[in-house]
Scaffold this motif. Structure first.
Motif, PDB file in Angstrom:
ATOM      1  N   MET A 131      10.058   3.986  -4.403  1.00 27.78           N
ATOM      2  CA  MET A 131       9.050   3.077  -3.871  1.00 27.78           C
ATOM      3  C   MET A 131       8.034   2.713  -4.942  1.00 27.78           C
ATOM      4  N   ALA A 132       7.664   3.705  -5.736  1.00 30.15           N
ATOM      5  CA  ALA A 132       6.603   3.470  -6.712  1.00 30.15           C
ATOM      6  C   ALA A 132       7.094   2.716  -7.930  1.00 30.15           C
ATOM      7  N   GLY A 133       8.362   2.829  -8.206  1.00 33.04           N
ATOM      8  CA  GLY A 133       8.866   2.378  -9.483  1.00 33.04           C
ATOM      9  C   GLY A 133       9.130   0.897  -9.581  1.00 33.04           C
ATOM     10  N   LEU A 134      10.380   0.570  -9.668  1.00 33.92           N
ATOM     11  CA  LEU A 134      10.755  -0.781 -10.006  1.00 33.92           C
ATOM     12  C   LEU A 134      10.721  -1.676  -8.781  1.00 33.92           C
ATOM     13  N   ASP A 135      10.260  -2.865  -9.011  1.00 35.92           N
ATOM     14  CA  ASP A 135      10.371  -3.884  -7.971  1.00 35.92           C
ATOM     15  C   ASP A 135      10.977  -5.106  -8.633  1.00 35.92           C
ATOM     16  N   ALA A 136      12.247  -5.292  -8.434  1.00 41.77           N
ATOM     17  CA  ALA A 136      12.937  -6.426  -9.034  1.00 41.77           C
ATOM     18  C   ALA A 136      12.307  -7.726  -8.545  1.00 41.77           C
ATOM     19  N   VAL A 185       0.827  -1.201   0.000  1.00 47.48           N
ATOM     20  CA  VAL A 185       0.000   0.000   0.000  1.00 47.48           C
ATOM     21  C   VAL A 185       0.865   1.257   0.000  1.00 47.48           C
ATOM     22  N   THR A 186       1.917   1.243   0.795  1.00 46.87           N
ATOM     23  CA  THR A 186       2.778   2.424   0.862  1.00 46.87           C
ATOM     24  C   THR A 186       3.379   2.751  -0.500  1.00 46.87           C
ATOM     25  N   ASP A 187       3.740   1.716  -1.255  1.00 45.50           N
ATOM     26  CA  ASP A 187       4.297   1.940  -2.582  1.00 45.50           C
ATOM     27  C   ASP A 187       3.252   2.517  -3.531  1.00 45.50           C
ATOM     28  N   ARG A 188       2.033   2.007  -3.418  1.00 43.39           N
ATOM     29  CA  ARG A 188       0.982   2.528  -4.286  1.00 43.39           C
ATOM     30  C   ARG A 188       0.708   3.987  -3.958  1.00 43.39           C
ATOM     31  N   LEU A 189       0.712   4.298  -2.663  1.00 43.66           N
ATOM     32  CA  LEU A 189       0.475   5.691  -2.283  1.00 43.66           C
ATOM     33  C   LEU A 189       1.598   6.583  -2.801  1.00 43.66           C
ATOM     34  N   ALA A 190       2.818   6.108  -2.708  1.00 44.78           N
ATOM     35  CA  ALA A 190       3.945   6.897  -3.221  1.00 44.78           C
ATOM     36  C   ALA A 190       3.752   7.178  -4.699  1.00 44.78           C
TER      37      ALA A 190
END
Lengths: 244, 244
Positions: free
Chosen positions: B232-237, B158-163
């Motif tokens: 946070m919002a961008g890449l998630d390897a 959720v925190t990543d989506r909010l970012a």
DNA sequence: CGCCTCATTGAGGGATCTCAAGTTGTGTGG
DNA sequence: CCACACAACTTGAGATCCCTCAATGAGGCG
């Protein structure tokens, strides 16, 4: 124009196979249609193969493609699943770049593509406002579909998102027996649905335990209770309603 | 044509205010432009108010709208945030229905709209292919934006989506001081981001604890570290890469 | 068979949902 | 001005869901 010794350009009647399937969105006056078909070449893409470079304007005759938005990590995120009738690359003249406009396009099933001559096609666009309107409608439909994906991904539970995904995949793709082929690996599908492959696997088996689907093999499920899937994917009532 | 005693139609020079802001996407030859401006009327919408019924073709001059897709539960799901320059309703003739094409449109800020005459506008579309191409490009941009939303919602945390949401909201909306006004209530924003208001509240405060933002009040944050939010919002390897 | 990829299953910890209570801010009426 | 109601936001606690790491099948291929 392009060379005439394309892999499939040498067939005796290049337009014959195209004519058979030419979708209604390219309905044209007879003379124009004949000219377009005459200039077209047939291309076949194997399931899982990417759209080759150099494809300019093309019309998907059969099969289904996946449009993936490239991501920083080298993978893509699923963004659309165009089916037969989709016209690719025609907007490039409208300000964008290549045929795929920067997206990765991959065949989910064996696909047939009609490669069209850009010059001829652009002429048609200018002289036939009706054609352009149909293509605009197609773009709007794609935008609409992307918004359905949004609604789907906004479900808090993985199982609900999977239910919605199966419904969307089956909406235009499901044969009568309800057997749905899933053209993605678990890890990829998990990425698209905002989860991990293990959780996704459990979600599949939970749907099966609830009787909504039956897992035939990792790449195929049978839809047993579409209504149940719709319920999970659809509405989730929340707090009291209120305007923005 | 429509009546001339519209709330704002009686002003001495109806086109004056419009002319001042007329966006570049409507750049036209002088004579056409004058005719269009002469036939237009200015409408103002208060923040939070919906787009009134009966709006046909309109151009957003200032402010920002929210496009919400109606949901079965009576609420809507955010689907786009058009800003100044957006043209609404021009595709209705292309096969769809009303000006909003079935979406709920609400003003996030005080907005100014230029109401245009449909007949005149359609004439312009037919005679000026350049204009139509710009509008098509606009539709494509909207589709592109919807795909960015997809990527955002596919973040597992959720925190990543909010970012990501804050970045998208601020991309075109943020003043120089980094203070971002959030034109949604927690419950609505939570619904858009696929979570609940309590979790969203905690996500806001977590971002603050990490130093990425500062919460000024529930509807305003100051962006302190945009790079951190992007990360946070961008890449998630993920797993090893592989094609479809 | 060995090796690889993919899907599945298990276990533990972390994140999120849910329900409930507390806090803040705002508008209303006395 | 204050008491009050009301709505929105926040905080807390327990249950549930999900992520992560790890191990185990299942199938393809040299």
């Amino acid at each position: 124009m392009a060379d005439r010794d394309h892999p499939l350009g040498a067939m005796a009647h290049p337009g014959a196979g195209v004519l058979r399937h030419m979708p209604e969105c390219l309905a044209l006056p007879a003379s124009k249609r004949a000219a377009l078909i005459d200039s077209s070449r047939l291309m076949q893409i194997a399931a899982g193969a990417p759209l080759p470079d150099g494809v300019d304007v093309a019309c998907l005759l059969s099969g289904r493609l996946a449009v993936l938005k490239p991501m920083p990590d080298g993978r893509g995120h699923i963004v659309g699943l165009p089916g037969a009738g989709a016209v690719l690359g025609w907007t490039a003249g409208a300000g964008n770049g290549a045929a795929t406009n920067g997206y990765d396009i991959t065949a989910l099933e064996p696909c047939e593509l009609a490669l069209l001559d850009r010059g001829l096609f652009c002429d048609l666009l200018q002289t036939l406002p009706d054609l352009e309107q149909r293509l605009i409608a197609q773009v709007l439909d794609e935008a609409e579909a992307a918004r359905d994906w949004l609604r789907l991904l906004a479900q808090p539970k993985v199982t609900d998102r999977l239910a919605g995904f199966l419904m969307m995949l089956g909406r235009e793709l499901m044969p009568g027996d309800g057997v749905l082929h899933i053209p993605f690996r678990r890890a990829d599908l998990a990425s698209y649905l905002g989860t991990r492959k293990e959780t996704l696997s459990r979600a599949f088996h939970q749907l099966e335990a609830e009787g909504a689907i039956r897992i035939l093999d990792p790449a195929a499920v049978q839809i047993l209770q579409p209504a149940l899937l719709e319920d999970m994917a659809g509405l989730d009532a929340e707090d009291p309603p209120a305007p923005i």
